[in-house]
Scaffold this motif. Structure first.
Motif, PDB file in Angstrom:
ATOM      1  N   GLN A 157       0.843  -1.187   0.000  1.00  0.00           N
ATOM      2  CA  GLN A 157       0.000   0.000   0.000  1.00  0.00           C
ATOM      3  C   GLN A 157       0.887   1.249   0.000  1.00  0.00           C
ATOM      4  O   GLN A 157       2.058   1.169   0.360  1.00  0.00           O
ATOM      5  CB  GLN A 157      -0.911  -0.030   1.221  1.00  0.00           C
ATOM      6  N   TYR A 186      -4.007   0.483  -2.802  1.00  0.00           N
ATOM      7  CA  TYR A 186      -4.753   0.069  -1.620  1.00  0.00           C
ATOM      8  C   TYR A 186      -5.368  -1.307  -1.808  1.00  0.00           C
ATOM      9  O   TYR A 186      -5.537  -2.057  -0.871  1.00  0.00           O
ATOM     10  CB  TYR A 186      -5.831   1.097  -1.277  1.00  0.00           C
ATOM     11  N   SER A 187      -5.758  -1.622  -3.028  1.00  0.00           N
ATOM     12  CA  SER A 187      -6.331  -2.938  -3.281  1.00  0.00           C
ATOM     13  C   SER A 187      -6.172  -3.259  -4.759  1.00  0.00           C
ATOM     14  O   SER A 187      -5.819  -2.400  -5.551  1.00  0.00           O
ATOM     15  CB  SER A 187      -7.811  -2.948  -2.911  1.00  0.00           C
ATOM     16  N   ARG A 194      -6.247  -3.254   7.460  1.00  0.00           N
ATOM     17  CA  ARG A 194      -6.516  -2.841   6.087  1.00  0.00           C
ATOM     18  C   ARG A 194      -5.410  -3.295   5.157  1.00  0.00           C
ATOM     19  O   ARG A 194      -5.639  -3.558   3.980  1.00  0.00           O
ATOM     20  CB  ARG A 194      -6.709  -1.340   6.010  1.00  0.00           C
ATOM     21  N   LYS A 207     -15.329  -0.616  -7.687  1.00  0.00           N
ATOM     22  CA  LYS A 207     -13.898  -0.323  -7.660  1.00  0.00           C
ATOM     23  C   LYS A 207     -13.592   0.639  -6.526  1.00  0.00           C
ATOM     24  O   LYS A 207     -12.584   0.512  -5.841  1.00  0.00           O
ATOM     25  CB  LYS A 207     -13.469   0.295  -8.990  1.00  0.00           C
ATOM     26  N   LEU A 208     -14.493   1.601  -6.343  1.00  0.00           N
ATOM     27  CA  LEU A 208     -14.309   2.560  -5.254  1.00  0.00           C
ATOM     28  C   LEU A 208     -14.444   1.842  -3.914  1.00  0.00           C
ATOM     29  O   LEU A 208     -13.672   2.097  -2.984  1.00  0.00           O
ATOM     30  CB  LEU A 208     -15.334   3.689  -5.376  1.00  0.00           C
ATOM     31  N   LEU A 209     -15.394   0.918  -3.813  1.00  0.00           N
ATOM     32  CA  LEU A 209     -15.575   0.163  -2.561  1.00  0.00           C
ATOM     33  C   LEU A 209     -14.287  -0.585  -2.220  1.00  0.00           C
ATOM     34  O   LEU A 209     -13.829  -0.569  -1.079  1.00  0.00           O
ATOM     35  CB  LEU A 209     -16.741  -0.826  -2.700  1.00  0.00           C
ATOM     36  N   SER A 210     -13.692  -1.208  -3.236  1.00  0.00           N
ATOM     37  CA  SER A 210     -12.460  -1.954  -3.012  1.00  0.00           C
ATOM     38  C   SER A 210     -11.363  -1.037  -2.463  1.00  0.00           C
ATOM     39  O   SER A 210     -10.635  -1.397  -1.548  1.00  0.00           O
ATOM     40  CB  SER A 210     -12.028  -2.592  -4.332  1.00  0.00           C
ATOM     41  N   ARG A 211     -11.282   0.163  -3.016  1.00  0.00           N
ATOM     42  CA  ARG A 211     -10.271   1.111  -2.537  1.00  0.00           C
ATOM     43  C   ARG A 211     -10.565   1.546  -1.107  1.00  0.00           C
ATOM     44  O   ARG A 211      -9.671   1.669  -0.287  1.00  0.00           O
ATOM     45  CB  ARG A 211     -10.235   2.348  -3.436  1.00  0.00           C
ATOM     46  N   LEU A 212     -11.860   1.785  -0.833  1.00  0.00           N
ATOM     47  CA  LEU A 212     -12.238   2.222   0.511  1.00  0.00           C
ATOM     48  C   LEU A 212     -11.889   1.151   1.537  1.00  0.00           C
ATOM     49  O   LEU A 212     -11.392   1.451   2.626  1.00  0.00           O
ATOM     50  CB  LEU A 212     -13.734   2.542   0.570  1.00  0.00           C
ATOM     51  N   LEU A 213     -12.132  -0.117   1.174  1.00  0.00           N
ATOM     52  CA  LEU A 213     -11.791  -1.207   2.092  1.00  0.00           C
ATOM     53  C   LEU A 213     -10.284  -1.250   2.305  1.00  0.00           C
ATOM     54  O   LEU A 213      -9.808  -1.394   3.424  1.00  0.00           O
ATOM     55  CB  LEU A 213     -12.290  -2.543   1.533  1.00  0.00           C
ATOM     56  N   GLY A 214      -9.537  -1.120   1.209  1.00  0.00           N
ATOM     57  CA  GLY A 214      -8.082  -1.161   1.313  1.00  0.00           C
ATOM     58  C   GLY A 214      -7.520  -0.027   2.137  1.00  0.00           C
ATOM     59  O   GLY A 214      -6.452  -0.138   2.725  1.00  0.00           O
ATOM     60  N   ILE A 215      -8.244   1.085   2.194  1.00  0.00           N
ATOM     61  CA  ILE A 215      -7.765   2.237   2.959  1.00  0.00           C
ATOM     62  C   ILE A 215      -8.258   2.142   4.407  1.00  0.00           C
ATOM     63  O   ILE A 215      -7.879   2.925   5.260  1.00  0.00           O
ATOM     64  CB  ILE A 215      -8.192   3.555   2.272  1.00  0.00           C
TER      65      ILE A 215
END
Lengths: 636, 203
Positions: free
Chosen positions: A11, A61-62, A96, B147-155
């Motif tokens: 990340q 981030y993912s 996360r 895609k935004l949800l995935s980023r939000l989870l990763g953050i």
């Protein structure tokens, strides 16, 4: 193994570049991922007597396709041209971080987790159990600290024996609920019989809505899903993601122990953030950054540029004399060498200083606060907050500032940022404003020139919005914790960023010098300038004063001395009134600054954009300067 | 016919908004599948909307204009609210379908009444309803773009995460989650549903 290829994945702010520096030092080279502007750093080094190539992928981030960085990193991972993935995880935000780790583990690629910032986590009262984490993930985990070197030996060993890991590590299977598993089975059977990727992962990606994997299926995914599944999971992809996050959360809770540290005074960093992230005082950060960068660029940069150009030109003279060159050869070589000299001057003075400052701001964590406070202002220009970075570099030199717009998301944003350079003065334009307008017409005129130029630049970008539309996208920005920068890291990073400038801009400057030398030799310069002299009527300047204005486009730094030459005196004040000097300064400032900047725009955006920026920028400057000139005359 | 067209246009607007979250463009063929209807109706609706300056066509793709985006966000907000209302007040499983039907005909005044009632009944808030320094637990993240949800989870923004509002800025929020500060805009903040009460204590 004879040689190993390693992918660093992690990340943002997980310490990937520090790890790369610790493993490979300054040998890294930045290159663009084919067909994109996303920068990827690569380095070769020797670890445990094995030749290792390390590829530092952009921080994500993912694994989704939301940003260009994510696409590039996903591409690298799925292409499979590597022996091992080192996944950096920040121990201070384990949960996360594990979301990405789980996604990577589901792909089945050979992976080792490097847990970073363990000491920071401990200071916050978070202790992680490595063995439990390793069990939960089904992959080896080691703690590292790139700054002290802790754990690097163990990591090097694992890397050098990557082939062992390839056979040991099996893909991780996250158990989704029955309906999702049923859907997975269904998609699984519809995938092509032979695949490079692990099939379960491919089926998951397809269910999560990844277009690339959806296209492998014969029918649209909606048709393939059993009715039952659709009924219970109207939002299937969201449910998969949430299950995965839940799994990350469970693993992280199993392996960390949190002891609350009592009686701790609010740390300085918190109090700092209360001031820097504040609706009332936030602008202080904006303003002080601008002023600081401006002064450092102008005062320190100007001083260094003078000194280095002086030294370089002395050398050019010496070369021409000692080779006893005369005539055309001397002219052209002289121009080429002074182009190179001014390149070195700009490189040392502005670009290196700027990149050192930028790396410092980035490594301390201040940069994202600056980006945040500028984002509200820049949103009015349809630009994201990070556009402030290339725009600050533009105060030094427009040429590298054009390529620095690569950090922006897309071409539209890059074009809009570049359009501001039509007015926002670079150091050469500032030199004209200071050396001519301030010295001969007064400080007030100089300030007015500066302000009008900046406003015109912002306005030009706004007007360009009629042709280049920027689609708004959701704003999400992490403000990483403050960290003490490591000077070695800052130096290496700045050097890596400098390479692009050295390789691209200096050749451009030499080329510009040669072309200019040739044009002057065959008399093309006068030929080009003559038809434009009628502009003097509109600008209310003496006809000969227009010559250095046009000439300035070819060699900005010679504008002032050219004005002295055409007027035949250094006693400017007796020939030009203060207002005329002011108009001259405006016209010299508001345009796409020089032929080298235009060539850079050509290289980055193609010739159409370069021609558009150059011509419309020039016309725009003529319009503004002329309107002000005529307005002032009408008033008097 | 006019009513059908009006409803169809509103559905289309909302669909363009949802499809276009990534790069702002929605593929016409995707829209045709998602918003079921005849090709003729689709053509008529897009033609009219283009005239009304709500959308622009870019080949096979459709892009919202700023005023179109505003209109679409409004319909979208209505849809989300109606859905939320029926789930929370009546625990209605078909809330999504109800929202599809009602979003076209509900008046602004009735909407306001329902909103007031819901606020009284439940302690479910948006991230942007929190006051500076307040803590809450994230209940759901209702972003349509996966895609935004995935980023939000990763953050680190995920259901059951504890979140604290660090500061409110014009049009932006800074929240603390997992010990990290994250800045986000109101588009995202309005879709993060939170509860000030710890669900463990309440349940």
């Amino acid at each position: 193994m004879e040689s190993v290829k390693v992918l660093l994945v992690g990340q943002p702010n997980s310490g990937k570049s520090s790890l790369l520096n610790a493993l490979a030092g300054a040998k890294a080279i930045v290159s663009n991922y084919p067909g994109t502007t996303v920068e990827v750093t690569k380095a070769k080094t020797l670890l445990e007597r094995v030749e290792v190539e390390i590829i530092d992928t952009p921080g994500i981030y993912s694994l989704s396709d939301a940003t260009l960085e994510e696409k590039v990193t996903k591409e690298y991972i799925l292409e499979g041209d590597y022996d091992l993935v080192v996944n950096l995880v920040d121990a201070t935000s384990l949960e996360r971080g594990l979301y990405l780790t789980l996604q990577l583990r589901e792909t089945g690629i050979p992976l080792v987790v490097a847990l970073n910032f363990v000491e920071d986590a401990r200071r916050k009262g978070v202790v992680s159990n490595i063995n439990k984490l390793s069990d939960g993930l089904g992959a080896p985990v080691i703690t590292i600290n790139p700054l002290t070197g802790h754990g690097l030996k163990a990591l090097s060993l694992i890397i050098s024996e990557a082939d062992k890991l390839q056979t040991e590590v099996k893909p991780l299977i996250i158990q989704y609920d029955d309906h999702i598993e049923e859907a997975l089975k269904e998609i699984h059977s519809k995938l092509p019989p032979t695949m490079k990727m692990y099939r379960r992962f491919a089926a998951l990606r397809a269910l999560e809505g990844d277009e690339e994997f959806n296209s492998l299926l014969t029918d649209p995914i909606d048709k393939l899903l059993p009715e039952e599944v659709k009924k219970y999971h109207p939002d299937l992809s969201g449910d998969i993601m949430l299950t995965r996050y839940g799994c990350a959360s469970v693993i992280s809770k199993q392996c960390i122990k949190v002891t609350s540290i009592r009686g701790l005074k609010e740390p300085f960093s918190e109090r700092l953030d209360r001031v820097l992230i504040n609706p009332r005082y936030g602008w202080i950060l904006c303003l002080s950054t601008l002023i600081a960068i401006f002064y450092i660029m102008l005062v320190l940069g100007g001083f260094l540029q003078d000194k280095s150009v002086e030294a370089a030109e002395a050398m050019v003279d010496w070369i021409i004399k000692s080779w006893s060159l005369t005539g055309v050869a001397a002219d052209i070589l002289g121009n080429a060498l002074s182009g190179a000299a001014s390149g070195v001057g700009i490189a040392l003075a502005y670009v290196l200083i700027f990149y050192i400052l930028l790396s410092l701001l980035e490594d301390t964590g201040l940069l994202s606060r600056i980006v945040l406070s500028f984002s509200r202002f820049l949103a009015k220009l349809d630009l994201p907050g990070n556009a402030v970075v290339p725009m600050m570099l533009n105060f030094g030199c427009t040429v590298p500032a054009i390529s620095a717009t690569r950090i922006l998301r897309n071409r539209a944003e890059r074009l809009r940022a570049t359009a501001t350079y039509v007015g926002i003065p670079c150091s050469s334009r500032t030199a004209i404003i200071m050396g001519l307008v301030a010295s001969y017409a007064g400080v007030n005129y100089a300030i007015a020139t500066y302000v009008i130029a900046i406003v015109s630049g912002l306005l030009f970008s706004k007007i360009s919005g009629l042709f280049v539309k920027v689609e708004p996208s959701p704003f999400l920005l992490e403000l990483p914790p403050y960290r003490k920068p490591l000077l070695h890291n800052v130096a290496v990073k700045s050097w890596i960023r400098m390479q692009d400038f050295v390789k691209v801009v200096i050749p451009l400057l030499i080329f510009g010098g040669v072309v200019y030398g040739l044009m002057e030799y065959v008399g093309l310069v006068d030929f080009l300038i003559l038809p434009l002299t009628p502009l003097s009527l509109w600008l209310r300047l003496p006809p000969e004063a227009v010559v250095p204005l046009i000439y300035g486009y070819l060699q900005k730094d010679l504008t002032i001395s050219m004005l002295f030459t055409v007027l035949g005196t250094t006693d400017i004040s007796s020939y030009l009134s203060s207002t005329q000097l002011f108009i001259f300064g405006l016209q010299a400032s508001i345009q796409f600054p020089c032929i080298i900047a235009s060539s850079m725009a050509w290289k980055e955006f193609g010739w159409k954009v370069a021609v558009y920026l150059t011509i419309s920028g020039f016309v725009y400057g003529v319009l503004i300067a002329g309107l002000i000139a005529n307005f002032v005359v009408a008033l008097c | 016919m006019n009513d059908i067209l009006k409803m169809y246009k509103e559905d289309l607007l909302r669909a363009i908004l949802e499809f276009g979250r990534g790069n702002g463009e929605a593929d016409a063929n995707d829209l045709l599948v998602d918003v079921a209807g005849e090709q003729r109706l689709f053509e008529q609706a897009t033609l009219e909307m283009e005239k009304e300056k709500l959308i622009r066509r870019k080949g096979e793709c459709i892009v919202l204009t700023p005023s179109g985006r505003e209109a679409a966000e409004k319909i979208y907000a209505k849809h989300r609210f109606i859905e939320k209302y029926f789930i929370e007040v009546f625990n209605e499983t078909n809330a999504h379908i109800l929202a599809h039907a009602l979003e076209h005909c509900i008046s602004d005044s009735l909407l306001a009444k329902m909103q007031g009632e819901l606020a009284l009944m439940s302690d479910t808030l948006n991230l942007s309803d929190l006051k500076t320094g307040e803590q809450a637990v994230i209940l759901a993240i209702a972003v349509p773009d996966k895609k935004l949800l995935s980023r939000l989870l990763g953050i680190g923004l995920s259901p059951r995460s504890k979140v604290k509002l660090f500061e409110k800025l014009p049009g932006q929020l800074v929240v603390e989650v997992e010990g990290r500060k994250i800045a986000l805009d109101m588009f995202i903040a309005d879709k993060v549903l939170v509860s000030k009460e710890d669900p463990k204590k309440a349940g």
